[in-house]
Scaffold this motif. Sequence first.
Motif, PDB file in Angstrom:
ATOM      1  N   THR A  91       0.834  -1.198   0.000  1.00 44.89           N
ATOM      2  CA  THR A  91       0.000   0.000   0.000  1.00 44.89           C
ATOM      3  C   THR A  91       0.867   1.246   0.000  1.00 44.89           C
ATOM      4  O   THR A  91       2.050   1.209   0.358  1.00 44.89           O
ATOM      5  CB  THR A  91      -0.907   0.047   1.243  1.00 44.89           C
ATOM      6  OG1 THR A  91      -0.087   0.202   2.413  1.00 44.89           O
ATOM      7  CG2 THR A  91      -1.743  -1.221   1.374  1.00 44.89           C
ATOM      8  N   ARG A  92       0.264   2.358  -0.363  1.00 45.00           N
ATOM      9  CA  ARG A  92       0.997   3.621  -0.367  1.00 45.00           C
ATOM     10  C   ARG A  92       1.416   4.022   1.045  1.00 45.00           C
ATOM     11  O   ARG A  92       2.476   4.618   1.243  1.00 45.00           O
ATOM     12  CB  ARG A  92       0.139   4.698  -1.039  1.00 45.00           C
ATOM     13  CG  ARG A  92       0.044   4.499  -2.535  1.00 45.00           C
ATOM     14  CD  ARG A  92      -0.972   5.381  -3.210  1.00 45.00           C
ATOM     15  NE  ARG A  92      -2.334   4.895  -3.022  1.00 45.00           N
ATOM     16  CZ  ARG A  92      -3.383   5.283  -3.764  1.00 45.00           C
ATOM     17  NH1 ARG A  92      -3.204   6.154  -4.747  1.00 45.00           N
ATOM     18  NH2 ARG A  92      -4.584   4.800  -3.535  1.00 45.00           N
ATOM     19  N   ALA A  93       0.581   3.680   2.033  1.00 46.68           N
ATOM     20  CA  ALA A  93       0.930   3.986   3.430  1.00 46.68           C
ATOM     21  C   ALA A  93       2.180   3.218   3.855  1.00 46.68           C
ATOM     22  O   ALA A  93       3.050   3.756   4.552  1.00 46.68           O
ATOM     23  CB  ALA A  93      -0.242   3.644   4.344  1.00 46.68           C
TER      24      ALA A  93
ATOM     25  N   VAL B 292       7.189   2.900   6.005  1.00 46.36           N
ATOM     26  CA  VAL B 292       8.131   1.808   6.253  1.00 46.36           C
ATOM     27  C   VAL B 292       9.351   1.915   5.346  1.00 46.36           C
ATOM     28  O   VAL B 292      10.394   1.343   5.629  1.00 46.36           O
ATOM     29  CB  VAL B 292       7.422   0.441   6.055  1.00 46.36           C
ATOM     30  CG1 VAL B 292       8.356  -0.708   6.397  1.00 46.36           C
ATOM     31  CG2 VAL B 292       6.176   0.358   6.930  1.00 46.36           C
ATOM     32  N   GLY B 293       9.233   2.680   4.252  1.00 49.46           N
ATOM     33  CA  GLY B 293      10.332   2.808   3.311  1.00 49.46           C
ATOM     34  C   GLY B 293      10.160   1.886   2.117  1.00 49.46           C
ATOM     35  O   GLY B 293       9.227   1.073   2.066  1.00 49.46           O
ATOM     36  N   MET B 294      11.080   1.993   1.154  1.00 51.84           N
ATOM     37  CA  MET B 294      10.955   1.220  -0.075  1.00 51.84           C
ATOM     38  C   MET B 294      12.336   0.898  -0.627  1.00 51.84           C
ATOM     39  O   MET B 294      13.285   1.680  -0.463  1.00 51.84           O
ATOM     40  CB  MET B 294      10.151   2.019  -1.107  1.00 51.84           C
ATOM     41  CG  MET B 294       9.668   1.211  -2.288  1.00 51.84           C
ATOM     42  SD  MET B 294       8.415   2.111  -3.273  1.00 51.84           S
ATOM     43  CE  MET B 294       9.478   3.156  -4.268  1.00 51.84           C
ATOM     44  N   ALA B 295      12.463  -0.248  -1.265  1.00 49.34           N
ATOM     45  CA  ALA B 295      13.724  -0.629  -1.902  1.00 49.34           C
ATOM     46  C   ALA B 295      14.081   0.394  -2.971  1.00 49.34           C
ATOM     47  O   ALA B 295      13.239   0.774  -3.786  1.00 49.34           O
ATOM     48  CB  ALA B 295      13.589  -2.013  -2.524  1.00 49.34           C
ATOM     49  N   THR B 296      15.326   0.832  -2.983  1.00 42.10           N
ATOM     50  CA  THR B 296      15.712   1.896  -3.911  1.00 42.10           C
ATOM     51  C   THR B 296      15.737   1.419  -5.361  1.00 42.10           C
ATOM     52  O   THR B 296      15.632   2.241  -6.278  1.00 42.10           O
ATOM     53  CB  THR B 296      17.092   2.466  -3.544  1.00 42.10           C
ATOM     54  OG1 THR B 296      18.041   1.401  -3.468  1.00 42.10           O
ATOM     55  CG2 THR B 296      17.045   3.164  -2.197  1.00 42.10           C
ATOM     56  N   SER B 297      15.877   0.125  -5.597  1.00 38.51           N
ATOM     57  CA  SER B 297      15.922  -0.379  -6.968  1.00 38.51           C
ATOM     58  C   SER B 297      14.547  -0.703  -7.547  1.00 38.51           C
ATOM     59  O   SER B 297      14.445  -1.114  -8.707  1.00 38.51           O
ATOM     60  CB  SER B 297      16.817  -1.621  -7.058  1.00 38.51           C
ATOM     61  OG  SER B 297      16.388  -2.624  -6.159  1.00 38.51           O
TER      62      SER B 297
END
Length: 208
Positions: A74-76, A81-86
Motif C-alpha cells: 500500500t501507499r501507506a 516503512v520505506g521502499m527498496a531503492t531499486s
Amino acid sequence: MKHGPFASAWRRFGRAVAIFNAATLLLAGQAMAIDADKVPAAKRSASGLHLTAVEAAEMKQGAPGKVLFIDIRTRAEAMYVGMATSVDYLVPFLEFPEVWEWSDASNEFVQLSNTHFVQDVESRLARVGLSKDDAVVLICRSGIRSNHAAGLLAQYGFKRAYTVIDGFEGDTAKDGERKGQRVVNGWKNANQPWSYKLLKDKMYLDDL
C-alpha cells in the motif's frame, strides 16, 4: 570463514560473481527461481517462480534494463516503512479505502483489491520498453500478497512473474527476545538498499 584485511574484498568478489551469474541466466532466458516444494505453502505462487530478497536484488542489479521490479504494498506502507531503492514502481495489489474499516474477523483494517492491477503493471511494462515475456519481480511485506499477485499476472499471460518470498520486511521470529518481530529475513534484514525518501515518478498516483 575468511578474516583479516582480505575478508571484505572476498565478499565483494563473491557478490560480483553472483550478480554476473544472475545476469547471464536472465539474458539467456533461463528461469532463476527456488523450487516450489522448498517454499512454504502460504507463499507458493501459481506462477511457479519464487525468489529470495537477495536473489531479487541480484537479478535486478545484474540486468536492470530487463527486469521490472514492482513494490505491490500500500501507499501507506511505502511512506512509513520505506521502499527498496531499486524498485521501478509502486503498484498496490491491495489498498485501504477512503474510509477505513475495521475487520473483527481478521483483526486488522480492511483492504480492497486493486481491480486494475494487471492493467497497471502492463502500462508500466510499456513505459520501460518491456513485454510480458520479460521478468517482472513483485515484492510485498512478507511474500503473501506477492504470491497471489504473481499468480494473477501469470493467468494474464506474463511468462516470468516472480514473487519475493521473504518480502521487504521479512518473516516474524517464532521465539526468543524478538518473537513476533519481522527480523528473520527479507530485504531490510538482508541489508539491501532502501530509503524512506520516495520518488514521485515511482509512486502510484492513479485512482483505485
